[in-house]
Design an enzyme around this catalytic site. Structure first.
Site, mmCIF file in Angstrom:
data_model
loop_
_atom_site.group_PDB
_atom_site.id
_atom_site.type_symbol
_atom_site.label_atom_id
_atom_site.label_comp_id
_atom_site.label_asym_id
_atom_site.label_seq_id
_atom_site.Cartn_x
_atom_site.Cartn_y
_atom_site.Cartn_z
ATOM 1 N N ARG A 238 35.562 34.000 43.620
ATOM 2 C CA ARG A 238 36.839 33.744 44.286
ATOM 3 C C ARG A 238 36.696 32.608 45.299
ATOM 4 N NH1 ARG A 238 38.071 39.720 43.427
ATOM 5 N NH2 ARG A 238 36.543 40.294 45.005
ATOM 6 N N PHE A 254 46.620 38.966 36.254
ATOM 7 C CA PHE A 254 45.867 40.228 36.371
ATOM 8 C C PHE A 254 45.327 40.339 37.796
ATOM 9 C CE2 PHE A 254 45.361 38.570 32.011
ATOM 10 C CZ PHE A 254 45.917 39.594 31.273
ATOM 11 N N ASP A 276 50.835 40.836 38.143
ATOM 12 C CA ASP A 276 50.176 42.060 37.686
ATOM 13 C C ASP A 276 51.226 42.972 37.074
ATOM 14 O OD1 ASP A 276 47.202 43.351 38.423
ATOM 15 O OD2 ASP A 276 48.728 44.817 37.860
ATOM 16 N N ASP A 325 41.814 36.850 35.034
ATOM 17 C CA ASP A 325 40.804 37.856 35.376
ATOM 18 C C ASP A 325 41.254 39.221 34.857
ATOM 19 O OD1 ASP A 325 38.584 39.103 36.466
ATOM 20 O OD2 ASP A 325 39.505 39.347 38.445
ATOM 21 N N CYS A 365 35.037 40.968 31.953
ATOM 22 C CA CYS A 365 34.140 41.927 32.603
ATOM 23 C C CYS A 365 33.631 42.974 31.622
ATOM 24 C CB CYS A 365 34.851 42.610 33.780
ATOM 25 S SG CYS A 365 36.321 43.544 33.309
#
Length: 421
Positions: A238, A254, A276, A325, A365
């Site tokens: 970040r 996201f 989101d 992300d 991830c």
């Protein structure tokens, strides 16, 4: 002197263990030796699918040997799990168990010391990263808020749950936390034969904290936030993206808490739209926007990212920087192809929405969506969008998520900073 059961593996199954892999699966056991109270030895050869008949109790400490008798390590046995043994150390069981409290104290002290090389007292970070920190199944996140240390713990496996008292004492001794909250409310405990649980361990504290990350204020809800409340693994990523955002129009997708978007604002972004699908997440983003006095630069939108990207494309919307992300699109090797389609779609659409020479920050991830697959997906997304991409940086999780050699699951996060032409 107490004796412990001996587990002998099938031929060649020890190779990964010697390389550092900390698990033994239930189909890898060849035989078991147990010394009885009369000093006689009972040996059981394990036939296929017969592991449930092994005369060892779940939670019992065992020693693991190769097929030819080479000692490999000490672990915790659990026939309810496909991972029938999780190794807890390379010493013999009598050495480890002779002073188990001190054993865990040393392990946790070492983890605290390692974090001290990269983080300050006022930072928030992952303190224990399960097998990668030699405590199988244990996650501990450390938050610093208003001058106090809070710990969020997850006991995800029987191998750490049976030592919970010793581990908690070691955490208290080494971290002196103001509060400890347990978030062992995940389905993996079901597979381990454990009941899910949450709640304060000891005195109840305020569960909504404000931490400082990269100079930005972030609200963290220990009780209702995802996983342990916040995704600490992206802290350095970040910060890294902020230098690409000065004077730019940024789309942050996201968003969860809006942390990427707030770092973009800190970097001097002209405008930031954070998206989101969860209204609860959007409420958190809005709270963080106000907390950082970013109302004139940043807005939060509640929308499905896939649908919104399509809508932006149909309207001819353009952005200078786009951040992707997403949550893990697959937690199983069987679903990689489906995940590939999802990752490719959002990356392809993002590439089309970028101005010429725009910056794409894209992440995955999911461990199962490995690095080769991830970068292959980027290449094919670029081909189908008729774009060229330059990868400016390949990044992963921060130093609070160490990689254990021989245990590839410890390397899960991919973060690529790309220039799209």
């Amino acid at each position: 002197m107490k004796t412990f059961p001996y587990i002998f593996l099938k031929s060649k199954e020890e190779n990964e263990i010697k390389q550092g892999f900390p698990w033994i699966f239930n189909n890898e056991i060849q035989s078991v030796k147990i010394r009885k109270s009369d000093n006689s030895v009972e040996k059981n050869t394990i036939s296929k699918d017969d592991f449930t008949k092994i005369p060892i109790q779940d939670g019992e400490i065992v020693e693991v040997y190769s097929n030819v008798g080479t000692f490999l390590g000490t672990g915790v046995f659990n026939k309810k799990s496909k991972i029938i043994i999780r190794l807890i150390g390379k010493d013999h069981a009598d050495v480890i168990m002779s002073d188990i409290s001190n054993y865990w104290n040393i392990i946790i002290h070492n983890a605290v010391s390692v974090r001290g090389l990269s983080f300050s007292e006022s930072d928030s970070y992952r303190l224990i990263y399960a097998e990668a920190d030699f405590v199988p199944g244990l996650i501990v996140d450390r938050y610093f808020s208003d001058g106090k240390v809070y710990l969020v713990v997850q006991f995800l496996a029987l191998a750490c749950d049976i030592f919970r008292n010793e581990i908690l004492q070691a955490l208290k001794k080494n971290c002196n936390p103001y509060g400890i909250y347990e978030r062992s409310d995940v389905s993996v405990r079901d597979k381990e034969g454990l009941v899910q649980k949450t709640g304060w361990i000891g005195s109840e504290r305020d569960s909504v904290l404000t931490i400082i990350e990269n100079g930005i204020k972030i609200k963290v809800d220990l009780v209702n936030g995802q996983k342990t409340g916040y995704f600490l693994d992206q802290k350095f990523n970040r910060n890294a993206i902020s230098r690409f955002c000065h004077g730019k129009k940024v789309l942050d997708t996201f968003s969860h808490t809006g942390a990427f978007g707030l770092n973009a604002v800190k970097g001097g972004a002209k405008s930031v739209t954070s998206v989101d699908i969860s209204q609860e997440a959007v409420d958190t983003i809005n709270a963080n926007i106000i907390l950082n006095d970013a109302q004139d630069k940043m807005v939060a939108v509640c929308a499905d990212v896939f649908d919104l990207l399509k809508d932006y494309e149909s309207k001819g919307e353009k952005f200078d920087v786009i951040i992707l992300d997403p949550p893990a699109f697959t937690k199983s090797a069987k679903l990689i192809q489906k995940a590939y389609g999802g990752y490719k779609e959002i990356n392809l659409r993002a590439m089309k929405l970028l101005t010429d020479g725009g910056i794409l920050i894209t992440c995955s991830c999911s461990y199962y969506f490995d690095e080769n697959t991830f970068y292959s997906m980027l290449m094919h997304a670029a081909m189908d969008s008729h774009k060229r991409i330059q990868i400016l940086e390949k990044r992963g999780a921060g130093p609070d998520h160490p990689l254990l050699v021989g245990y590839p699951k410890s390397e899960y996060l991919k973060c690529a900073i790309c220039r799209v032409i």
